[in-house]
Enzyme design. Structure first.
Site, PDB file in Angstrom:
ATOM      1  N   ALA A 112       2.293  -4.806  -4.176  1.00 24.26           N
ATOM      2  CA  ALA A 112       3.727  -5.057  -4.312  1.00 24.26           C
ATOM      3  C   ALA A 112       4.488  -4.313  -3.224  1.00 24.26           C
ATOM      4  O   ALA A 112       4.077  -3.233  -2.797  1.00 24.26           O
ATOM      5  CB  ALA A 112       4.193  -4.575  -5.683  1.00 24.26           C
TER       6      ALA A 112
ATOM      7  N   GLY B 254      -1.784  -5.134  -5.895  1.00 21.60           N
ATOM      8  CA  GLY B 254      -1.628  -6.592  -5.933  1.00 21.60           C
ATOM      9  C   GLY B 254      -2.411  -7.310  -4.847  1.00 21.60           C
ATOM     10  O   GLY B 254      -2.696  -8.506  -4.969  1.00 21.60           O
TER      11      GLY B 254
ATOM     12  N   GLU C  72      -5.597  -7.834  -6.415  1.00 23.22           N
ATOM     13  CA  GLU C  72      -5.396  -8.844  -7.468  1.00 23.22           C
ATOM     14  C   GLU C  72      -5.274 -10.251  -6.875  1.00 23.22           C
ATOM     15  O   GLU C  72      -5.774 -11.210  -7.459  1.00 23.22           O
ATOM     16  CB  GLU C  72      -4.153  -8.493  -8.289  1.00 23.22           C
ATOM     17  CG  GLU C  72      -4.379  -7.252  -9.140  1.00 23.22           C
ATOM     18  CD  GLU C  72      -3.163  -6.888  -9.959  1.00 23.22           C
ATOM     19  OE1 GLU C  72      -2.071  -6.731  -9.356  1.00 23.22           O
ATOM     20  OE2 GLU C  72      -3.293  -6.754 -11.180  1.00 23.22           O
TER      21      GLU C  72
ATOM     22  N   GLU D 140      -2.995   1.259  -9.038  1.00 23.50           N
ATOM     23  CA  GLU D 140      -1.778   1.329  -9.859  1.00 23.50           C
ATOM     24  C   GLU D 140      -1.655   2.572 -10.741  1.00 23.50           C
ATOM     25  O   GLU D 140      -0.565   3.134 -10.868  1.00 23.50           O
ATOM     26  CB  GLU D 140      -1.648   0.069 -10.732  1.00 23.50           C
ATOM     27  CG  GLU D 140      -1.187  -1.169  -9.972  1.00 23.50           C
ATOM     28  CD  GLU D 140      -2.319  -1.954  -9.343  1.00 23.50           C
ATOM     29  OE1 GLU D 140      -3.444  -1.418  -9.229  1.00 23.50           O
ATOM     30  OE2 GLU D 140      -2.074  -3.106  -8.952  1.00 23.50           O
TER      31      GLU D 140
HETATM   32  N1  COA Z   1       5.156  -1.808   0.195  1.00 22.80           N
HETATM   33  C1  COA Z   1       6.056  -1.662   1.157  1.00 22.80           C
HETATM   34  N2  COA Z   1       5.773  -1.117   2.352  1.00 22.80           N
HETATM   35  C2  COA Z   1       4.516  -0.701   2.534  1.00 22.80           C
HETATM   36  C3  COA Z   1       3.511  -0.825   1.560  1.00 22.80           C
HETATM   37  C4  COA Z   1       3.876  -1.414   0.327  1.00 22.80           C
HETATM   38  N3  COA Z   1       3.010  -1.602  -0.669  1.00 22.80           N
HETATM   39  N4  COA Z   1       2.359  -0.294   2.045  1.00 22.80           N
HETATM   40  C5  COA Z   1       2.647   0.121   3.278  1.00 22.80           C
HETATM   41  N5  COA Z   1       3.937  -0.111   3.591  1.00 22.80           N
HETATM   42  C6  COA Z   1       4.661   0.251   4.798  1.00 22.80           C
HETATM   43  C7  COA Z   1       4.780   1.754   4.962  1.00 22.80           C
HETATM   44  O1  COA Z   1       5.820   2.246   4.172  1.00 22.80           O
HETATM   45  C8  COA Z   1       5.015   1.870   6.440  1.00 22.80           C
HETATM   46  O2  COA Z   1       6.360   1.558   6.709  1.00 22.80           O
HETATM   47  P1  COA Z   1       7.221   2.471   7.755  1.00 22.80           P
HETATM   48  O3  COA Z   1       6.597   2.156   9.093  1.00 22.80           O
HETATM   49  O4  COA Z   1       8.590   1.928   7.606  1.00 22.80           O
HETATM   50  O5  COA Z   1       7.039   3.894   7.320  1.00 22.80           O
HETATM   51  C9  COA Z   1       4.153   0.749   7.006  1.00 22.80           C
HETATM   52  O6  COA Z   1       3.913  -0.164   5.942  1.00 22.80           O
HETATM   53  C10 COA Z   1       2.822   1.248   7.501  1.00 22.80           C
HETATM   54  O7  COA Z   1       2.226   1.986   6.466  1.00 22.80           O
HETATM   55  P2  COA Z   1       1.145   3.119   6.749  1.00 22.80           P
HETATM   56  O8  COA Z   1       0.802   3.769   5.454  1.00 22.80           O
HETATM   57  O9  COA Z   1       1.605   3.985   7.853  1.00 22.80           O
HETATM   58  O10 COA Z   1      -0.032   2.198   7.294  1.00 22.80           O
HETATM   59  P3  COA Z   1      -1.594   2.458   7.330  1.00 22.80           P
HETATM   60  O11 COA Z   1      -2.158   1.331   8.115  1.00 22.80           O
HETATM   61  O12 COA Z   1      -1.897   3.846   7.741  1.00 22.80           O
HETATM   62  O13 COA Z   1      -2.063   2.315   5.781  1.00 22.80           O
HETATM   63  C11 COA Z   1      -2.214   1.253   3.606  1.00 22.80           C
HETATM   64  C12 COA Z   1      -2.015   1.061   5.120  1.00 22.80           C
HETATM   65  C13 COA Z   1      -2.058  -0.101   2.943  1.00 22.80           C
HETATM   66  C14 COA Z   1      -3.588   1.830   3.334  1.00 22.80           C
HETATM   67  C15 COA Z   1      -1.140   2.256   3.082  1.00 22.80           C
HETATM   68  O14 COA Z   1       0.117   1.880   3.584  1.00 22.80           O
HETATM   69  C16 COA Z   1      -1.021   2.314   1.560  1.00 22.80           C
HETATM   70  O15 COA Z   1      -1.819   2.965   0.910  1.00 22.80           O
HETATM   71  N6  COA Z   1       0.040   1.637   0.999  1.00 22.80           N
HETATM   72  C17 COA Z   1       0.289   1.658  -0.431  1.00 22.80           C
HETATM   73  C18 COA Z   1      -0.605   0.663  -1.091  1.00 22.80           C
HETATM   74  C19 COA Z   1      -0.523   0.696  -2.592  1.00 22.80           C
HETATM   75  O16 COA Z   1      -0.823   1.681  -3.250  1.00 22.80           O
HETATM   76  N7  COA Z   1      -0.138  -0.442  -3.153  1.00 22.80           N
HETATM   77  C20 COA Z   1      -0.117  -0.624  -4.574  1.00 22.80           C
HETATM   78  C21 COA Z   1       1.161  -1.234  -4.979  1.00 22.80           C
HETATM   79  S1  COA Z   1       1.148  -1.508  -6.740  1.00 22.80           S
END
Ligand code: COA
Length: 260
Positions: free
Chosen positions: A66, A111, A114, A134
């Site tokens: 999400a 998600g 998912e 989550e």
């Molecule tokens: N929603 C919105 N923005 C997101 C996002 C999400 N789920 N996941 C990453 N982003 C954004 C970050 O905030 C960042 O934005 P910024 O440049 O404005 O700071 C950008 O994407 C890059 O994220 P970053 O973490 O630096 O990239 P990465 O390549 O090092 O790592 C992930 C990628 C997906 C591993 C990491 O971003 C992450 O763990 N995200 C959360 C995922 C999560 O737990 N989702 C579950 C939702 S229920």
């Protein structure tokens, strides 16, 4: 702005849908979800289309779940509405006659995993990771994860992954049965398209009937499930494609199926 890039391959038999949100790691925003639902609906009426590959832009993420930035500004009521929409959209992938292949090019978190679970088949790139994160965000998987994961890999593994929220790499995902293939090289979309092309060699009505028999039969007792299989078989009985399959076998040639 379009949330997906859609490319047609193999004369329209296969489409590749790429989530076009690299800067937010292809997270599921409200607009992205709505477009996915529309694409699934449109796909259903494209007769020549057999299979769809879903992937994410860039090499960092398949889909980071999400959109947590959008989520931060949403009221409880809006989150509830989003969740219901998302659940309906993922279910539509399973109820569709088309075959969906997830090409997991990078992190599939929350998600994102998912979404991959709601697809029929999954191909992962070495280096990509999957997780249902989550509980670490003090919520639970709400896009079907708590139900689809145990059905796919069993309760013990599902509890391990959901209760810890830990990420699995490609090798572990394959070993657990979470994915069907690990791509041989970085071209995971190519590998997924090749798998989709293999699927697309089957009769279209047979593919839809087999998918429905497996998908819906899993929810039933064995006697009812076998009855369902019988009903789905009958969808293929009167088809021109069934006769084409028999003719092609007799004439030692490749069948040409038209989905009728
Ligand atoms: N929603 C919105 N923005 C997101 C996002 C999400 N789920 N996941 C990453 N982003 C954004 C970050 O905030 C960042 O934005 P910024 O440049 O404005 O700071 C950008 O994407 C890059 O994220 P970053 O973490 O630096 O990239 P990465 O390549 O090092 O790592 C992930 C990628 C997906 C591993 C990491 O971003 C992450 O763990 N995200 C959360 C995922 C999560 O737990 N989702 C579950 C939702 S229920």
């Amino acid at each position: 702005m379009a949330e997906f890039r859609v490319e047609s391959r193999e004369g329209g038999a296969i489409e590749v849908w790429t989530i076009d949100g690299e800067a937010r790691r292809n997270a599921i925003s409200r607009a992205m979800r709505a477009e996915l639902e529309r694409l699934i609906e449109e796909a259903q009426s494209k007769r020549e289309l057999r299979a769809v590959v879903i992937t994410g832009a860039g090499d960092k993420a398949f889909c980071a779940g999400a959109d947590l930035k959008e989520r931060a500004g949403m009221s409880e009521e809006e989150v509830r509405a989003f969740l219901l929409d998302l659940r309906r959209t993922f279910r539509a992938l399973e109820l569709s006659d088309k075959i969906f292949v997830a090409a997991i090019n990078g992190a599939a978190y929350g998600g994102g995993t998912e979404l991959a679970l709601a697809c029929d088949l999954r191909v992962i790139r070495r280096g990509a990771k999957m997780a249902l994160t989550e509980t670490r965000l003090a919520i639970i998987p709400g896009g079907g994860g708590t139900q689809r994961l145990p059905r796919l890999v069993g309760m013990a593994v599902a509890k391990d992954l959901i209760l810890t929220g830990r990420a699995v790499d490609a090798e572990e995902a394959y070993r657990l049965g979470l994915v069907n293939r690990i791509a041989a090289d970085d071209d995971v979309v190519g590998a997924a398209v090749a798998l989709a092309a293999e699927v697309a060699e089957g009769g279209p009505i047979a593919l839809a009937a087999a998918k429905a028999a497996i998908q819906q039969g899993m929810e039933l007792g064995l006697d009812e499930a076998l009855e369902l299989e019988y009903q789905q078989y009958q969808r293929t009985l009167h088809t021109a494609d069934r006769l084409e399959g028999l003719a092609a076998f007799r004439e030692k040639r490749k069948p040409v199926y038209r989905g009728v």
